[in-house]
Motif scaffolding. Structure first.
Motif, PDB file in Angstrom:
ATOM      1  N   GLY A   1       0.663  -1.410   0.290  1.00 19.76           N
ATOM      2  CA  GLY A   1      -0.183  -0.206   0.040  1.00 19.76           C
ATOM      3  C   GLY A   1       0.972   1.083  -0.167  1.00 19.76           C
ATOM      4  O   GLY A   1       0.398   1.697  -0.759  1.00 19.76           O
ATOM      5  N   PHE A   2       1.923   1.453   0.950  1.00 18.23           N
ATOM      6  CA  PHE A   2       2.680   2.399   0.593  1.00 18.23           C
ATOM      7  C   PHE A   2       4.106   2.450   0.558  1.00 18.23           C
ATOM      8  O   PHE A   2       5.467   3.211   1.453  1.00 18.23           O
ATOM      9  CB  PHE A   2       2.066   3.151   2.080  1.00 18.23           C
ATOM     10  N   GLY A   3       4.250   1.983  -0.055  1.00 16.40           N
ATOM     11  CA  GLY A   3       6.311   1.306  -0.239  1.00 16.40           C
ATOM     12  C   GLY A   3       6.758   0.414   0.530  1.00 16.40           C
ATOM     13  O   GLY A   3       6.756   0.609   1.620  1.00 16.40           O
ATOM     14  N   GLU A   4       8.095   0.104   0.193  1.00 17.73           N
ATOM     15  CA  GLU A   4       8.852  -0.445   0.425  1.00 17.73           C
ATOM     16  C   GLU A   4       9.656   0.006   2.137  1.00 17.73           C
ATOM     17  O   GLU A   4       9.809  -0.982   2.957  1.00 17.73           O
ATOM     18  CB  GLU A   4      10.534  -0.575   0.004  1.00 17.73           C
ATOM     19  N   TYR A   5       9.829   1.138   2.105  1.00 18.26           N
ATOM     20  CA  TYR A   5      10.510   1.407   3.890  1.00 18.26           C
ATOM     21  C   TYR A   5       9.840   1.822   4.672  1.00 18.26           C
ATOM     22  O   TYR A   5       9.401   1.014   5.934  1.00 18.26           O
ATOM     23  CB  TYR A   5      10.796   3.251   3.507  1.00 18.26           C
TER      24      TYR A   5
ATOM     25  N   ALA B   1      12.872 -10.917   4.474  1.00 18.92           N
ATOM     26  CA  ALA B   1      13.719 -10.870   3.886  1.00 18.92           C
ATOM     27  C   ALA B   1      13.529 -11.295   2.214  1.00 18.92           C
ATOM     28  O   ALA B   1      14.439 -11.659   1.291  1.00 18.92           O
ATOM     29  CB  ALA B   1      14.491 -11.608   4.758  1.00 18.92           C
ATOM     30  N   LYS B   2      13.035 -12.457   1.872  1.00 20.75           N
ATOM     31  CA  LYS B   2      12.289 -13.555   0.794  1.00 20.75           C
ATOM     32  C   LYS B   2      12.036 -12.303  -0.253  1.00 20.75           C
ATOM     33  O   LYS B   2      12.049 -12.385  -0.836  1.00 20.75           O
ATOM     34  CB  LYS B   2      11.427 -14.529   1.114  1.00 20.75           C
ATOM     35  N   ASP B   3      11.474 -11.228   0.533  1.00 26.51           N
ATOM     36  CA  ASP B   3      10.739  -9.717  -0.816  1.00 26.51           C
ATOM     37  C   ASP B   3      12.191  -9.410  -0.692  1.00 26.51           C
ATOM     38  O   ASP B   3      11.421  -7.848  -1.597  1.00 26.51           O
ATOM     39  CB  ASP B   3       9.402  -9.724   0.096  1.00 26.51           C
TER      40      ASP B   3
ATOM     41  N   MET C   1      14.860  -7.508   3.702  1.00 23.48           N
ATOM     42  CA  MET C   1      15.353  -7.415   5.112  1.00 23.48           C
ATOM     43  C   MET C   1      16.747  -8.120   5.148  1.00 23.48           C
ATOM     44  O   MET C   1      16.853  -8.693   3.606  1.00 23.48           O
ATOM     45  CB  MET C   1      14.739  -8.686   6.282  1.00 23.48           C
ATOM     46  N   PRO C   2      17.603  -7.750   5.301  1.00 22.93           N
ATOM     47  CA  PRO C   2      19.015  -9.032   4.645  1.00 22.93           C
ATOM     48  C   PRO C   2      18.696  -9.960   4.608  1.00 22.93           C
ATOM     49  O   PRO C   2      18.168 -10.624   5.058  1.00 22.93           O
ATOM     50  CB  PRO C   2      19.899  -8.509   5.845  1.00 22.93           C
TER      51      PRO C   2
ATOM     52  N   ILE D   1      18.880  -0.632   4.974  1.00 21.33           N
ATOM     53  CA  ILE D   1      20.151  -0.061   4.633  1.00 21.33           C
ATOM     54  C   ILE D   1      20.636  -1.515   3.909  1.00 21.33           C
ATOM     55  O   ILE D   1      21.677  -1.219   2.811  1.00 21.33           O
ATOM     56  CB  ILE D   1      20.482   0.677   4.726  1.00 21.33           C
ATOM     57  N   LYS D   2      21.381  -2.408   4.399  1.00 14.44           N
ATOM     58  CA  LYS D   2      22.026  -3.146   4.573  1.00 14.44           C
ATOM     59  C   LYS D   2      21.114  -4.158   2.972  1.00 14.44           C
ATOM     60  O   LYS D   2      22.404  -4.410   2.183  1.00 14.44           O
ATOM     61  CB  LYS D   2      22.633  -4.146   5.490  1.00 14.44           C
ATOM     62  N   ALA D   3      20.007  -4.478   3.528  1.00 15.25           N
ATOM     63  CA  ALA D   3      19.205  -4.667   1.842  1.00 15.25           C
ATOM     64  C   ALA D   3      19.089  -4.711   0.960  1.00 15.25           C
ATOM     65  O   ALA D   3      19.285  -4.763  -0.040  1.00 15.25           O
ATOM     66  CB  ALA D   3      17.797  -5.216   2.569  1.00 15.25           C
TER      67      ALA D   3
END
Length: 484
Positions: free
Chosen positions: A92-96, A321-323, A326-327, A444-446
């Motif tokens: 709905g509102f983006g990755e972050y 993480a699969k998406d 996440m790292p 950031i790591k991801a």
């Protein structure tokens, strides 16, 4: 290479464990019925009388029912989305913001798990004073041992852990229902009438109701349990059905435990009871055996809820993480579909928060309120996503046609969660930022693993707001404006 670094190829190809409707319902009930219900009499009596409690449960019941309907609707409208709360926020509102939702929900589960161990140690502390209210160093050492024993249990497999949870769910409902029945038998109408308007310390009726809101959020956490585990459901429609059935069952139990307690003791006495206050209430009615009975039921209940919440917390990290939100190391599995790195990180955060409780004035209530506060942003984003779908019924991936009923439900759920943020107060919003802001390093790591731009302009603004909130939180703690 260690087990945490990589999983054997045959484990990666193994299909996810499939759960039945009854097991999904048990996951919802097992997630909600935990430490909270045993603490309700004292928590409510500290804030309000019978009238305020009735209004609070009506507001909380309606609001959480709307959220339950939201999760039911989203499970059917967007069957492509797994892991519930996190997936809906991202779509709905983006990755972050999706990342924040995943992290907030996960952190909420980890902090909530700490309340379980604090309450167990407080219960045993009634006969072992060295454990205090569950916040002494001995209590923390014993709780830590419990944390890591459960880590080893769940590491053996999701299927085995889910089966244990199903059994424990039945076992822990029995003493709670028995408490309600006994309380009705010893119910004193005159005591209930004296408690109706609330005590002098309770304040205005609005403030009384507001003061109970975080407690009601805490006990209802888990209503989204079936949605979180949707990738394991045998049938997609079972996710929504399990959510509604689990919610209605637990709502009846929670409201009953709270209201009948007002007919056994004056609310000023209930407010001073040691946690778990349900044990003290029953002791006043039937004697010492009632306290022992509830205490044993609490330990069974809390351990079952801890199991369910640990499973769901690890699941959220794994799917994120699969998406690629996440790292990558958090997306690895081992054995029977168990996300071991995510499970390890979940247990580790609970361990850290458990140590922090030693420095809190009221370890149980602090962990309870922080758990509720961390969950509000994920819930708010999920409800807002339901509104967005209802307003844009023609979206490509939405199954079926949205109705005006779904729009009303989504809007009510959004208003309810926004009100809860207000009820939480500035203290817990700032403390939440202290967890949200550092979590950005995982995001950031991801992004770096994918060789992508770290932030879009909108994401940079959100990051700046979270960091500013964290800075204000640190200053507020250092200056003594807020206390843990």
């Amino acid at each position: 290479m260690s087990d945490l670094e990589a999983a054997p190829a045959e484990h990666k190809s193994r299909p996810a464990v499939k759960l039945t409707f009854l097991t999904l319902t048990a996951m919802v009930v097992g997630s909600m019925v935990g430490a909270g219900v045993f603490s309700l009499p004292r928590r409510f009596a500290q804030e309000t009388g019978v009238a305020g409690a009735l209004i609070a449960w009506a507001v909380a019941g309606l609001g959480m029912l709307m959220l339950a309907f939201v999760f039911q609707t989203l499970a059917m409208r967007r069957p492509d989305l797994d892991a519930g709360v996190y997936a809906y926020a991202k779509a709905g509102f983006g990755e972050y913001l999706g990342f924040f939702s995943a992290f907030g929900y996960w952190a909420s589960a980890c902090v909530g798990n700490v309340t379980y161990w604090v309450l167990i140690m407080s219960t045993i502390g009634a006969i072992a004073p060295s454990l205090g209210d569950g916040d002494t160093w001995l209590a923390i050492v014993l709780s830590s041992a419990g944390l890591w024993c459960f880590f080893l249990l769940i590491r053996r497999g999701v299927k085995e852990a889910a089966a244990i949870n199903r059994i424990v769910t039945v076992a822990k409902i029995v003493p709670i229902v028995f408490f309600v029945i006994l309380a009705l038998f010893y119910f004193e109408p005159s005591v209930f009438a004296d408690n109706f308007g609330g005590a002098d310390y309770a304040g205005s009726l609005f403030n009384q109701v507001r003061g109970t809101m975080l407690a009601t959020v805490f006990v209802f956490l888990g209503v989204e349990g079936a949605s979180v585990y949707s990738r394991h459901a045998k049938r997609r429609e079972d996710v929504g059905r399990a959510t509604i059935l689990g919610f209605l069952s637990v709502f009846a139990i929670f409201a009953s435990v709270t209201i009948v307690s007002y007919g056994l003791l004056p609310m000023s006495e209930i407010a001073e009871l040691r946690q778990p206050s349900m044990a003290g209430v029953l002791e006043a009615a039937v004697g010492t055996w009632g306290k022992v009975f509830v205490s044993v039921g609490l330990i069974v209940s809390v351990l079952g809820a801890y199991l369910a919440w640990t499973l769901m917390a690890a699941e959220v990290l794994f799917v994120a993480a699969k998406d690629d939100d996440m790292p990558r190391f958090l997306g690895r599995t081992r054995g029977d579909d168990v996300p071991v790195p995510a499970l390890l990180m979940t247990t580790s955060l609970s361990q850290v928060v458990l140590i922090v409780t030693a420095f809190s004035d009221d370890a149980f209530n602090f962990a309870l309120d922080l758990t509720s506060s961390l969950s509000l942003i994920p819930f708010l984003l999920a409800a807002a996503f339901a509104v967005k779908i209802a307003l844009r019924p023609g979206q490509e991936q939405v199954v079926g046609q949205s109705t005006r009923r779904e729009l009303v439900i989504g809007a009510l759920a959004t208003l309810y969660t926004a009100f809860l943020l207000y009820a939480a107060g500035l203290k817990f919003v700032l403390v939440s930022f202290l967890l949200y802001a550092p979590a950005t390093f995982l995001f950031i790591k991801a992004r770096r693993e994918q060789n992508r731009r770290l932030f879009s302009p909108a994401e940079a603004v959100i990051c700046a707001v979270s960091v500013a909130g964290a800075v204000v939180g640190v200053i507020a703690l250092a200056a003594g404006w807020i206390e843990l």
